[in-house]
Motif scaffolding. Structure first.
Motif, PDB file in Angstrom:
ATOM      1  N   THR A 283       0.835  -1.189   0.000  1.00  0.00           N
ATOM      2  CA  THR A 283       0.000   0.000   0.000  1.00  0.00           C
ATOM      3  C   THR A 283       0.867   1.234   0.000  1.00  0.00           C
ATOM      4  OG1 THR A 283      -0.101   0.005   2.419  1.00  0.00           O
ATOM      5  CG2 THR A 283      -1.856  -1.152   1.256  1.00  0.00           C
ATOM      6  N   ALA A 284       0.281   2.353  -0.408  1.00  0.00           N
ATOM      7  CA  ALA A 284       1.029   3.603  -0.417  1.00  0.00           C
ATOM      8  C   ALA A 284       1.390   3.991   0.992  1.00  0.00           C
ATOM      9  CB  ALA A 284       0.187   4.706  -1.062  1.00  0.00           C
TER      10      ALA A 284
ATOM     11  N   SER B 163      -0.691   9.049   2.036  1.00  0.00           N
ATOM     12  CA  SER B 163      -1.505   9.658   0.990  1.00  0.00           C
ATOM     13  C   SER B 163      -0.898  10.989   0.613  1.00  0.00           C
ATOM     14  CB  SER B 163      -2.939   9.844   1.480  1.00  0.00           C
ATOM     15  OG  SER B 163      -2.964  10.780   2.534  1.00  0.00           O
TER      16      SER B 163
ATOM     17  N   SER C 139       4.663  11.815  -6.789  1.00  0.00           N
ATOM     18  CA  SER C 139       4.140  10.861  -7.763  1.00  0.00           C
ATOM     19  C   SER C 139       5.269  10.053  -8.398  1.00  0.00           C
ATOM     20  CB  SER C 139       3.350  11.606  -8.840  1.00  0.00           C
ATOM     21  OG  SER C 139       2.871  10.711  -9.822  1.00  0.00           O
TER      22      SER C 139
ATOM     23  N   LEU D  26       6.528   7.564  -5.843  1.00  0.00           N
ATOM     24  CA  LEU D  26       5.592   6.450  -5.672  1.00  0.00           C
ATOM     25  C   LEU D  26       5.715   5.436  -6.804  1.00  0.00           C
ATOM     26  CD1 LEU D  26       2.359   8.260  -4.435  1.00  0.00           C
ATOM     27  CD2 LEU D  26       3.657   6.532  -3.182  1.00  0.00           C
TER      28      LEU D  26
ATOM     29  N   LEU E 249       6.402   1.841  -5.099  1.00  0.00           N
ATOM     30  CA  LEU E 249       5.368   0.825  -5.138  1.00  0.00           C
ATOM     31  C   LEU E 249       5.674  -0.291  -6.135  1.00  0.00           C
ATOM     32  CD1 LEU E 249       2.184   3.073  -4.879  1.00  0.00           C
ATOM     33  CD2 LEU E 249       3.215   1.675  -3.094  1.00  0.00           C
TER      34      LEU E 249
ATOM     35  N   GLY F 208       0.302   1.627 -13.378  1.00  0.00           N
ATOM     36  CA  GLY F 208       0.179   1.829 -11.937  1.00  0.00           C
ATOM     37  C   GLY F 208       1.258   1.089 -11.221  1.00  0.00           C
TER      38      GLY F 208
ATOM     39  N   SER G 265      -5.251  -4.012  -7.116  1.00  0.00           N
ATOM     40  CA  SER G 265      -5.408  -2.736  -6.402  1.00  0.00           C
ATOM     41  C   SER G 265      -4.360  -1.723  -6.825  1.00  0.00           C
ATOM     42  CB  SER G 265      -5.303  -2.977  -4.889  1.00  0.00           C
ATOM     43  OG  SER G 265      -4.041  -3.544  -4.566  1.00  0.00           O
ATOM     44  N   SER G 266      -3.844  -1.893  -8.036  1.00  0.00           N
ATOM     45  CA  SER G 266      -2.780  -1.023  -8.509  1.00  0.00           C
ATOM     46  C   SER G 266      -3.211   0.437  -8.498  1.00  0.00           C
ATOM     47  CB  SER G 266      -2.384  -1.433  -9.936  1.00  0.00           C
ATOM     48  OG  SER G 266      -1.417  -0.569 -10.455  1.00  0.00           O
ATOM     49  N   LYS G 267      -2.318   1.299  -8.025  1.00  0.00           N
ATOM     50  CA  LYS G 267      -2.578   2.736  -7.969  1.00  0.00           C
ATOM     51  C   LYS G 267      -2.152   3.357  -9.297  1.00  0.00           C
ATOM     52  CE  LYS G 267      -1.201   6.920  -5.460  1.00  0.00           C
ATOM     53  NZ  LYS G 267      -2.566   7.400  -5.180  1.00  0.00           N
ATOM     54  N   THR G 268      -3.092   3.944 -10.020  1.00  0.00           N
ATOM     55  CA  THR G 268      -2.775   4.551 -11.310  1.00  0.00           C
ATOM     56  C   THR G 268      -1.902   5.780 -11.115  1.00  0.00           C
ATOM     57  OG1 THR G 268      -4.815   3.761 -12.310  1.00  0.00           O
ATOM     58  CG2 THR G 268      -3.718   5.631 -13.376  1.00  0.00           C
ATOM     59  N   ILE G 269      -0.783   5.815 -11.815  1.00  0.00           N
ATOM     60  CA  ILE G 269       0.170   6.904 -11.667  1.00  0.00           C
ATOM     61  C   ILE G 269       0.327   7.691 -12.959  1.00  0.00           C
ATOM     62  CG2 ILE G 269       2.621   7.412 -11.260  1.00  0.00           C
ATOM     63  CD1 ILE G 269       2.624   5.164  -9.221  1.00  0.00           C
TER      64      ILE G 269
END
Length: 507
Positions: free
Chosen positions: A3-4, A7, A214, A217, A221, A360, A367-371
């Motif tokens: 997880t990140a 935030s 960003s 991350l 990640l 991501g 649950s990949s976080k789009t970057i």
């Protein structure tokens, strides 16, 4: 599940700054080790290596930030920084941000010609450096560059025997409790300026805290780094990629950051083997070399994550498979100062396929976080967009072009690319036309010709393919020794100067 670590905003909705990330770790673990100098620092700068806890680093940052404020540097003004990969670099940048300044990152190999252009381009009010790096007198270099930049009002420096006119800085680890900056930080205002060479010429590229986080991350990640990671970085933070992959990744992890002044392979091996770092950040070709040499497989080595930065992203898929089964390798594709993305190697050690569309971290996870997003343009080039990409800095204005360019939300990297019709993967095949990348530095091909013409008749300066660096510079003149002296007197980058070194027939 990864997880990140934090935030991008506080509970009140205020966006976080890099200093906010740092202060959170100070509150959580003030006595944990934060920064570690290269073991050969005394040879590099003349100062003994040291390590700082988070509490000590916090004191040092406040001490230098207060020094900048006392010197009369107003909030939002630009301070340029040219230093080796040591604690002073990280502390000075963080101090400038705490004081509300904007930091212009100056690569270590830049000499007077490039420094003068950069300082004048951004209107820097101050420059901070060191008395020497290796055998080069960087104190005098900073003063001479400042003399040609009319906006410069202060020249700061660390080290012994600073030249007259250079204001001394030092790392203090006490006495600064409760110091507050006179300006409130704003994560959406510029924090860092890096410099790029594009087909349209030399450009200053500003980024705010959100864009820098960003980028960090994307590395943190995708590599699957743990909280409290013990990082060892040989990447100088004098570019967006260098800063994001080392300093920002350190701030996100809340662990320790050990620094290596590139490039002493023997010292780096010593740091890998003797110290208990779990994450190694190095150039991609060097990562492959370390795995193939067996260095990472030694029983006492604690490295579990390797982050390899590729300034020649067109060479990733052609690189050797990752050999070390006890560690993971994450390839970081770099596109000048435009942006980056990462892809962890597959289980068989081969490079992961890159596909168009949103990327991501971790890549491919549910649950990949789009970057960001990868695009192949109609011109068959690769383009990037997303939170880290400074679109405005690369936009061609009507002043730069005879026709108005429409506003786009992506930046074309210039790298030739195509999509394989069978696999859907992107193939990156060639660097931008007219640009030469050598060891992390970019030159316009036409500039090489222009500099050669300033030497004797018949002198030649060209770029040749190189397995590790993409290209290497080679020069030819009637008198190579005199050519080196002439280029040095012009204040040019050592990469150009040393292109004219004498070579024996056996090399």
């Amino acid at each position: 599940m990864q997880t990140a670590p934090s935030s991008a905003a506080t509970s009140s909705g205020t966006a976080l700054t890099l200093d906010d990330l740092f202060r959170r770790t100070v509150l959580r673990q003030p006595d944990a080790i934060a920064l570690i100098d290269p073991p050969n620092k005394e040879r590099v700068t003349g100062s003994a290596p040291r390590q700082l806890t988070f509490a000590q680093t916090d004191q040092a940052i406040s001490g230098i930030a207060a020094r900048f404020v006392e010197a009369g540097l107003p909030p939002g003004s630009i301070i340029a920084v040219q230093m080796p990969n040591t604690i002073e670099f990280v502390v000075t940048v963080m101090a400038a941000l705490r004081a509300g300044l904007v930091v212009a990152l100056l690569p270590q190999l830049w000499r007077q010609s490039e420094l003068t252009i950069a300082l004048n381009r951004v209107g820097a009010r101050a420059i901070a450096g060191v008395s020497r790096i290796e055998i080069v007198d960087h104190g005098e270099l900073a003063l001479h560059a400042a003399a040609e930049a009319f906006s410069i009002r202060q020249v700061f420096g660390f080290g012994n025997d600073l030249p007259e006119g250079m204001t001394p800085l030092e790392i203090t680890t006490s006495g600064m409790n409760g110091w507050l900056s006179p300006t409130l930080p704003d994560a959406r205002r510029p924090a860092i300026i890096s410099f790029d060479v594009t087909p349209d010429g030399f450009r200053a590229i500003p980024r705010n805290h959100l864009q820098l986080i960003s980028g960090g991350l994307a590395v943190f990640l995708e590599a699957g780094l743990p909280q409290g990671a013990r990082l060892l970085s040989s990447i100088a933070p004098a570019s967006f990629a260098g800063f994001a992959s080392s300093v920002v990744t350190w701030l996100l992890s809340g662990g320790s950051l050990a620094l290596h002044h590139p490039a002493d392979f023997q010292i780096l091996e010593q740091q890998i083997v003797d110290d208990r770092h779990d994450t190694l950040i190095v150039p991609g070709p060097l990562a492959i070399r370390l795995a193939e040499s067996g260095t990472l497989a030694r029983p006492q080595v604690a490295i579990r994550h390797v982050i390899g930065l590729w300034r020649t992203p067109d060479r990733v898929t052609g690189s050797n498979d990752w050999q070390d089964t006890g560690t993971t390798l994450t390839d970081i594709y770099l596109f000048g100062e435009i942006g980056l993305f990462g892809a962890r190697r597959l289980e068989d050690g081969s490079a992961a396929p890159i596909t168009p569309g949103a990327f991501g971290a971790p890549r491919g996870a549910a649950s990949s976080k789009t970057i960001g997003e990868i695009i192949v343009t109609p011109k068959a080039t690769l383009a990037l967009r997303g939170a880290m990409v400074p679109v405005a800095a690369y936009r061609i204005s009507s002043e730069d072009s005879l026709t108005e360019t429409p506003v786009l939300d992506y930046v074309d990297t210039g790298y030739a690319a195509h999509v394989d019709r069978v696999t859907g993967a992107i193939g990156i095949t060639a660097p931008p036309v007219g640009i030469v990348g050598v060891g992390g530095y970019r030159f316009l091909s036409q500039d090489l010709d222009a500099w050669a013409k300033r030497l004797t008749a018949g002198a030649m300066l060209t770029a040749l393919p190189d397995q590790l660096n993409g290209f290497r510079l080679a020069g030819r003149a009637g008198d190579n020794s005199r050519a080196r002296e002439a280029l040095g007197e012009l204040g040019l980058n050592p990469l150009m100067v040393e292109a004219f070194r004498d070579r024996s027939s056996g090399t």
